[in-house]
Design a protein around this motif. Sequence first.
Motif, PDB file in Angstrom:
ATOM      1  N   LEU A  25       0.629 -11.165   3.097  1.00 40.87           N
ATOM      2  CA  LEU A  25      -0.297 -10.832   1.894  1.00 40.87           C
ATOM      3  C   LEU A  25      -1.652  -9.996   2.330  1.00 40.87           C
ATOM      4  CD1 LEU A  25       0.054 -14.251   0.011  1.00 40.87           C
ATOM      5  CD2 LEU A  25       1.473 -11.998  -0.313  1.00 40.87           C
ATOM      6  N   GLY A  26      -2.141 -10.376   3.273  1.00 36.70           N
ATOM      7  CA  GLY A  26      -3.227  -9.557   3.917  1.00 36.70           C
ATOM      8  C   GLY A  26      -2.876  -8.166   4.241  1.00 36.70           C
ATOM      9  N   PHE A  27      -1.684  -8.154   4.849  1.00 34.47           N
ATOM     10  CA  PHE A  27      -1.233  -6.649   5.052  1.00 34.47           C
ATOM     11  C   PHE A  27      -1.306  -5.813   4.062  1.00 34.47           C
ATOM     12  CE2 PHE A  27       1.860  -3.683   5.877  1.00 34.47           C
ATOM     13  CZ  PHE A  27       1.616  -2.820   6.721  1.00 34.47           C
ATOM     14  N   ARG A  28      -0.435  -6.463   3.076  1.00 35.06           N
ATOM     15  CA  ARG A  28      -0.112  -5.721   1.916  1.00 35.06           C
ATOM     16  C   ARG A  28      -1.248  -5.442   1.130  1.00 35.06           C
ATOM     17  NH1 ARG A  28       3.560  -2.238  -0.296  1.00 35.06           N
ATOM     18  NH2 ARG A  28       3.447  -2.370  -2.861  1.00 35.06           N
ATOM     19  N   ALA A  29      -2.280  -6.243   0.883  1.00 32.95           N
ATOM     20  CA  ALA A  29      -3.563  -6.017   0.239  1.00 32.95           C
ATOM     21  C   ALA A  29      -4.343  -4.954   0.770  1.00 32.95           C
ATOM     22  CB  ALA A  29      -4.080  -7.476  -0.177  1.00 32.95           C
ATOM     23  N   PHE A  30      -4.731  -5.145   1.961  1.00 31.95           N
ATOM     24  CA  PHE A  30      -5.438  -4.369   2.694  1.00 31.95           C
ATOM     25  C   PHE A  30      -5.443  -3.339   3.615  1.00 31.95           C
ATOM     26  CE2 PHE A  30      -7.257  -8.661   2.119  1.00 31.95           C
ATOM     27  CZ  PHE A  30      -8.132  -8.453   1.251  1.00 31.95           C
ATOM     28  N   LEU A  31      -3.999  -3.272   4.322  1.00 30.88           N
ATOM     29  CA  LEU A  31      -3.536  -2.131   5.224  1.00 30.88           C
ATOM     30  C   LEU A  31      -2.516  -1.187   4.350  1.00 30.88           C
ATOM     31  CD1 LEU A  31      -3.815  -4.062   8.219  1.00 30.88           C
ATOM     32  CD2 LEU A  31      -5.490  -2.530   7.618  1.00 30.88           C
ATOM     33  N   TYR A  32      -1.747  -1.777   3.855  1.00 27.37           N
ATOM     34  CA  TYR A  32      -0.155  -0.956   3.532  1.00 27.37           C
ATOM     35  C   TYR A  32      -0.490   0.432   2.901  1.00 27.37           C
ATOM     36  CZ  TYR A  32       4.244  -0.257   1.356  1.00 27.37           C
ATOM     37  OH  TYR A  32       5.236   0.572   0.892  1.00 27.37           O
ATOM     38  N   SER A  33      -1.622   0.432   2.122  1.00 26.31           N
ATOM     39  CA  SER A  33      -1.858   1.840   1.288  1.00 26.31           C
ATOM     40  C   SER A  33      -2.697   2.852   2.327  1.00 26.31           C
ATOM     41  CB  SER A  33      -2.575   1.379  -0.222  1.00 26.31           C
ATOM     42  OG  SER A  33      -4.017   0.835   0.072  1.00 26.31           O
ATOM     43  N   HIS A  34      -3.206   2.282   3.235  1.00 22.70           N
ATOM     44  CA  HIS A  34      -3.872   3.004   4.106  1.00 22.70           C
ATOM     45  C   HIS A  34      -3.270   3.620   5.356  1.00 22.70           C
ATOM     46  CE1 HIS A  34      -7.727   2.002   1.914  1.00 22.70           C
ATOM     47  NE2 HIS A  34      -7.161   0.734   1.894  1.00 22.70           N
ATOM     48  N   MET A  35      -2.039   3.315   5.461  1.00 20.18           N
ATOM     49  CA  MET A  35      -1.103   3.856   6.689  1.00 20.18           C
ATOM     50  C   MET A  35      -0.460   5.044   5.968  1.00 20.18           C
ATOM     51  SD  MET A  35       0.172   0.371   8.206  1.00 20.18           S
ATOM     52  CE  MET A  35       0.649   0.732   9.729  1.00 20.18           C
ATOM     53  N   TYR A  36      -0.150   5.844   7.121  1.00 20.06           N
ATOM     54  CA  TYR A  36       0.419   7.261   6.757  1.00 20.06           C
ATOM     55  C   TYR A  36       1.901   7.084   6.338  1.00 20.06           C
ATOM     56  CZ  TYR A  36       2.143  11.946   7.678  1.00 20.06           C
ATOM     57  OH  TYR A  36       2.691  13.106   7.642  1.00 20.06           O
ATOM     58  N   ALA A  43      10.546   5.897   3.351  1.00 16.77           N
ATOM     59  CA  ALA A  43       9.819   4.814   4.058  1.00 16.77           C
ATOM     60  C   ALA A  43       8.744   5.347   5.130  1.00 16.77           C
ATOM     61  CB  ALA A  43      10.676   3.785   4.412  1.00 16.77           C
ATOM     62  N   GLY A  44       7.731   4.756   5.237  1.00 19.96           N
ATOM     63  CA  GLY A  44       6.725   4.935   6.384  1.00 19.96           C
ATOM     64  C   GLY A  44       6.699   3.678   7.237  1.00 19.96           C
ATOM     65  N   ILE A  45       5.790   3.754   8.366  1.00 22.94           N
ATOM     66  CA  ILE A  45       5.617   2.890   9.262  1.00 22.94           C
ATOM     67  C   ILE A  45       5.234   1.431   8.460  1.00 22.94           C
ATOM     68  CG2 ILE A  45       3.271   3.415   9.717  1.00 22.94           C
ATOM     69  CD1 ILE A  45       5.873   1.960  12.431  1.00 22.94           C
ATOM     70  N   SER A  46       4.190   1.475   7.447  1.00 21.12           N
ATOM     71  CA  SER A  46       3.715   0.387   6.733  1.00 21.12           C
ATOM     72  C   SER A  46       5.245  -0.426   6.069  1.00 21.12           C
ATOM     73  CB  SER A  46       2.989   0.879   5.308  1.00 21.12           C
ATOM     74  OG  SER A  46       3.352   1.738   4.781  1.00 21.12           O
ATOM     75  N   ASP A  47       6.208   0.385   5.802  1.00 17.32           N
ATOM     76  CA  ASP A  47       7.178  -0.357   5.245  1.00 17.32           C
ATOM     77  C   ASP A  47       7.937  -1.143   6.392  1.00 17.32           C
ATOM     78  OD1 ASP A  47       7.101   0.309   2.399  1.00 17.32           O
ATOM     79  OD2 ASP A  47       7.841   2.453   3.353  1.00 17.32           O
ATOM     80  N   LEU A  48       8.182  -0.453   7.587  1.00 21.46           N
ATOM     81  CA  LEU A  48       8.627  -1.202   8.860  1.00 21.46           C
ATOM     82  C   LEU A  48       7.712  -2.518   9.128  1.00 21.46           C
ATOM     83  CD1 LEU A  48       9.638   1.810  10.795  1.00 21.46           C
ATOM     84  CD2 LEU A  48      10.959   0.349   9.288  1.00 21.46           C
TER      85      LEU A  48
END
Length: 109
Positions: A25-36, A43-48
Amino acid sequence: MRTVRRETVAKFMAATCLGLLAAMLGFRAFLYSHMYLEPGAPAGISDLVELALGLLLMLALAGAALSAAWLAFAGGRERLVAVGIGVVVVAVALSAGPLHNLVARWASA
């Protein structure tokens, strides 16, 4: 040499499930949208990363459920611990999807 008790292992597995849920949940809230994400890529690295966290959560839930079943057959006080761990496993399993969708909605707003 100190032996590890069965209920200690089961409690650790339940805590791992809660920790992985919080990490997901923390990754989805704070980091997911900032990854390339490459333009035009599905799909990107954040999806992986999110997939890996989800798979780890499922594996931890299965391990916690197995350790709770192991404790339930041991009898005595360990049965109460097994029930508590079972409640944690069911609660995490049922709430992971809705919480993930809620956090994704809040993060994109």
